[in-house]
Each structure stands twice: as C-alpha cells, then as structure tokens.
Design an enzyme around this catalytic site. Sequence first.
Site, PDB file in Angstrom:
ATOM      1  N   ALA A  61       0.829  -1.148   0.076  1.00 44.15           N
ATOM      2  CA  ALA A  61       0.026   0.195   0.031  1.00 44.15           C
ATOM      3  C   ALA A  61       0.667   1.347   0.038  1.00 44.15           C
ATOM      4  O   ALA A  61       1.822   1.176   0.494  1.00 44.15           O
ATOM      5  CB  ALA A  61      -0.828   0.003   1.283  1.00 44.15           C
ATOM      6  N   GLY A 102       0.767  -5.821  -0.172  1.00 46.58           N
ATOM      7  CA  GLY A 102      -0.204  -5.655  -1.505  1.00 46.58           C
ATOM      8  C   GLY A 102       0.645  -6.195  -2.666  1.00 46.58           C
ATOM      9  O   GLY A 102       0.171  -6.479  -3.632  1.00 46.58           O
TER      10      GLY A 102
END
Length: 699
Positions: A61, A102
Amino acid sequence: MTAEYKVDGAVAVITLNNPPVNGLGLSTRRGIVDGLNQALADAAVKAIVITGAGKAFSGGADITEFGKEEAYREPHLISVIQQLDLSTKPLIAAIHTVCMGGGLELALGCHYRIAAPGTAVALPEVKLGLLPGAGGTQRLPRALGVETALNMIVSGEPVKSEMLAAIPGQKLFTKMASSAETLLAEAKAYALELADVRPLPRVRDLPCKHPQGEAYFEFAATMVQGMSKNFPAPLRCVEAVKNATTKKFDDGMVAEREAFMQLMMTPESRSLRHLFLAERAASKIADVPSDTPVRDIQTVGVIGAGTMGGGIAMNFLNAGIPVTILETKQEALERGVATIRKNYEAQVKKGKLAQEKYEQRMALLTTTLNYGDLKNADLIIEAVFEEIGVKEQVFKQLDAVAKPGAILASNTSTLDVDRIASFTKRPRDVVGMHFFSPANVMKLLEVVRGKATAKDVLATVMKIAKKIKKTAVVSGVCDGFIGNRMIEQYSRQAGFLLDEGASPQQVDKAVEKFGFAMGPFRMGDLAGNDIGWAIRKRRYVEKPDMKYSASADRLCELGRFGQKTGAGWYDYVPGKRDAMPSDVVAKMIDEHRKSIGVTPRKISDEEIVQRLVYALVNEGAHILEDGIAGKSGDIDMVYLTGYGFPLWRGGPMHYAGEVGLFNVVQAMGRFAQNPNDDARFWQPAPLLAKLAAEGKQFS
C-alpha cells in the site's frame, strides 16, 4: 501514471514506478490496469511481465494515501488482481528486493513468478492491526502450504526468496533468477517460453488443505491467542487462513474482506497505523530539508565508562563504528570494558551473536585517560554525572581538544543544553543525545536541539541514529525535555494517590493492567528512587510552590533507593528482581497520611489510570504549545519506545483522542476538585481546551 508500459518484441513490460518502494497508490493501480488492457489489445504481444523500478518490486500500500479518498477509489487492489485473473495472456511477475503486502498479493494474482535471490517477502499487515486484504490469506496458503503461509501472515516478518523457493512442493516461485541484475532479461525470456502454454495456471485454483485440519487450527488459535491477547488481528488471520482450507475461494475472499474492514475500525489498528506513520514522521524536521548536507561520522568518542557510557558505546560498535571511551581512572575504564564484554558474551552464549562478530566489535573499542586522544573523533558524547558543574568541566576540555566540525553531544536527561553549549566557543556544534537505559537496548533517542544547534548537526545526528537503529525524536530545550518533563507529572499523581488511600501495589497493578510495561513504583525502584529525590530537592528551591507528596522523600530518608539497595517501594531478595509488598513502606505511608490529616479512601483502578495517563496528556499539550515537541506523534513515539506505554493504545496523545478530548477535559475538571491533588495542574492546557471545544484531536 506511476506504472510505465513498454513493448519488447512479443513481450509487454509493465513497470511499477512509484518511489521509494513502488507503493500501490491509485495512480499506480490505474497504470497497471491500463497497461494490461493495452497488452491484451495488442495482437503482437504474446506475454506480459510485471516488475518494479528501483529498489523494490512493491512494498504494498502507498502510505501517503492512508486516510485519504484515493485509498477507497477504484480500481482497488482487489479489482486490479481480478483483472489479472481474467487475463488471456500469460502474466509473469518479476520480483526483486522487496515484495511485501499488496505487492506480494499482486504477484500471487499473476500466472507465474520469477524471483531474484535475496528478495524480502512478507505480508506485514498484522503489524498495522490488520490482515492481508487483497487475497493474501487465500492465495499464499495455496502457493506455500498452510503452515508456512500462516506463520508468515501471523508474524508479518519478511523471509528471503531463496528460503521460500527451497520449500518442497511450493508454487510461490515458478522460477528463480540468477541475480537482480539479470532478472528482467530472464523474465522476458521466461515469458516467451510460456507464451503459448495453456491453460494458464492460477494460484486460486490450487488445492488448499492441512492434514490435521480442525485440530491444527485449534492449536494455532490457542498459540496465537496466548501471544497476542491485546491484538485482535493475529487470531483473525488464523480464522482467514482456515477459511482458505474450508471454503470456496470466492467465499474465502468475501470473508477476508469483511475481516479486513472490521479490523480497520478497531482502536488497536488505528493505534498501530498511527505508530507506523508517527515513526516515519519523527525523522522529519520542519525546517531541516531532507537534502541538508550531513557531516561524516567515522569515529566516535564517549566520555564515561559507566552503565550509560558503556551502553552508548555498544550502539556504535554494533554498527561497525570505532569508539574511544574516556575515563578519569584506569579502574573505571577496566570496569566499563568488562561490562561491555559481559554483555556481548551473554549474547554469544544465547546464540544471538557470533563469536567472530563479538571479536570484531571489541576490536573497534579503544580506551583512554587522556582528552587529547579524542582530537580526531567526529562525534563525542558525554555520559558523566548529571550535574551542571561536571558537564561544564567536560565541555570546556572537549572544546579545547576536539577538531573543528566535530559534533559535541550531551547525554543529559534534564539539564539545559543551551547552557552546556555556552561552555564552548562552538555552540552550533553542540546537541543533546539523550539515550535511555539500558542504552544498548532501548530504541528511543531524544535529540535535543539547542537554540544555536546547526541544521547540519541535527541532520547528521538523525542519520546516525538510524544507523545505530534508534528511533530519534527531536525535542526543544526545557527541564526534562519531552519524556522526563511528562513523567514528572505522572509521578506526582502517583504520590498523591498514595496520600489518598492507594497502595504502591494497587497503583502499579492498575496501570500494568492498562498495558504499561511497569507501574510508577516498580519503575522508581528499578531506576533508583534517589534520582527522583535529587530532582525534587532542586524543585523545592527553583519552584517552591510546586506540590509533591512527601512519601517519596520519606522513603529515601529510610535509605530505600530501590533494587540497588535491596529495598524501595518494595522489598527484594538478593539476586532476584521480584517486587514484594513491604510492611515497612505500608507503615511509613500510613504515618505520613496521619501527619497530613488525610483519611484514606477507596480509589478505583479507573481513577488511578485516568489520573496518571491524563497527567501525561495535559503536560504533553503544554509541550506542544511551548514548541518543545513539533508534533503530537513525536510525544507518542517517546512514550511508546522509551516509557513502556502500550503499543495497542498508540501513545498518550493518540489515546486521548480515542477517549475523546472532551471526556479528558471533563475528567480533569473532576480531579481539580480534589483537595489533596494539585488543582492548578488540572487546568487544561489551552491547546487541549481548544481542541476539546472544537471536537478535534491532537493528530
């Protein structure tokens, strides 16, 4: 766009380019989808490589989006990965250096993964009080096996790619590259090999079971719950990975997202996310640009070979920086070096330090009785007795021998750094470096900025702090700086609570149950009650109208200085640190109450916690007003890393916001009515009163 698209023959390359770690912000997510659509629409493109520019594949992120609208706008990372799932052309993730959060979930959405050796791989969301929210709990167990995946998800710790590639049957890496330098070339060649291979393999289609099934997850849940009772995320991670073994993939994804959103709303996650951002913000000083030139620190001098001096020296030895320790007597030097050896030998014995490393570190250590031997040091830190006259002698001698441009630092915990700087002809080169005991263990370093301290000195000290693995927080000059100025108010309240009816055990247990590592009375016994006594004696002269409980003075008059004398607020058995209630102390407190005419009352644990914590908050607000701390997050970092404030509560200033500043101010109003307390202190700091009235928080 922060994702670049290029075509090389039959291979399209999508390169994430969002420095420093290619965070998956909105622009990057859009760039990935645009690049994918372009490649799918181009008949000449047979395969697609996704990689990262610079020193990361992707760290996950984009933290600059935390709390902003961009974080919630489409395409979300889940949507991006769904598009990868639907690709009709082979997708190859070329992974290097950093592949976390992520970034790893993105790679798991590709058909194939080629990794460079030495890549740090992790799903660290649990450290923010969350679980992976874009399929990590569903895909990683399928790619790596349930146990390895669960260990990674629950710990959040990085694992090297070559270790993961060596796991029998793993499907995380379908190929290992020779090196990071050849990764892209190897990935393109690999893509061409796979261009016509069908069907396209998807991690989501892999089987996911554990041979012990329910029994394994019961065991895992019990272990995790015992180790993380104050943090809800690890247990939810176990539940999510279990779902991967018992539910259809899409159902597991729905459950993962629900758990992620629920955890996002917990106070624990808010606190950990605050900590994450505050730690990074602490290294930034408003008027000191990030490109400020720094001074070269190749050698360090330390004045004083006592507990603090030896601990300070170890920090630099650990970082491979040569240290010269100065003492006034040979016996003191030998004692100090022996303690350093003992500390290192204990690490060797426990297997935490290789014998070779120990010998290398000790070889970097030089000792001297002569100030002249510090003439070539780039940084000199004094760690002598906390008395201004002693500091004056030291700094005048340093001023005479230190080379031009050397940084002169004081480890003072309360004294005036500006006055210390005035003992030299180079106040621009003087700074406070307040280490916390034990200095070789505690993460916090208060960097005290004098009125004359040069910006390049500050920038240098902040950089060297990072090198020696400290969390550095800048403080202005005042009595006690940030941490000790606040802890004095906390300790005053602890004393008033004794006067009114609480026992040392009750106070300590109440705040330890709240989450502090140690209550105020056990802390006093550990640090030495005579230290606080010396400060109070100074206060009685400088601030005669400042109110204290006399119980702590009475304790010291009995010679009960704490663990070092075998007796303090508690009794101690020689060789042990167990704090045992003391009849002598109970009698002393009772006699003191009678002498001041106080009838003891029953005090709730809730009142104890509120008075101690809100005392920190109110003084913290004054510190912000005075410009001693630049940000409320800096205050929280001081208390989280130096004073044992519970991590899951995010520091005193953040915690006050969680409670609601209006509620804090109302409670302070009640405390001000207490005739045995200090009503003047409980007048809310103007900043606190203003924010409470406006319904705002400190951060």
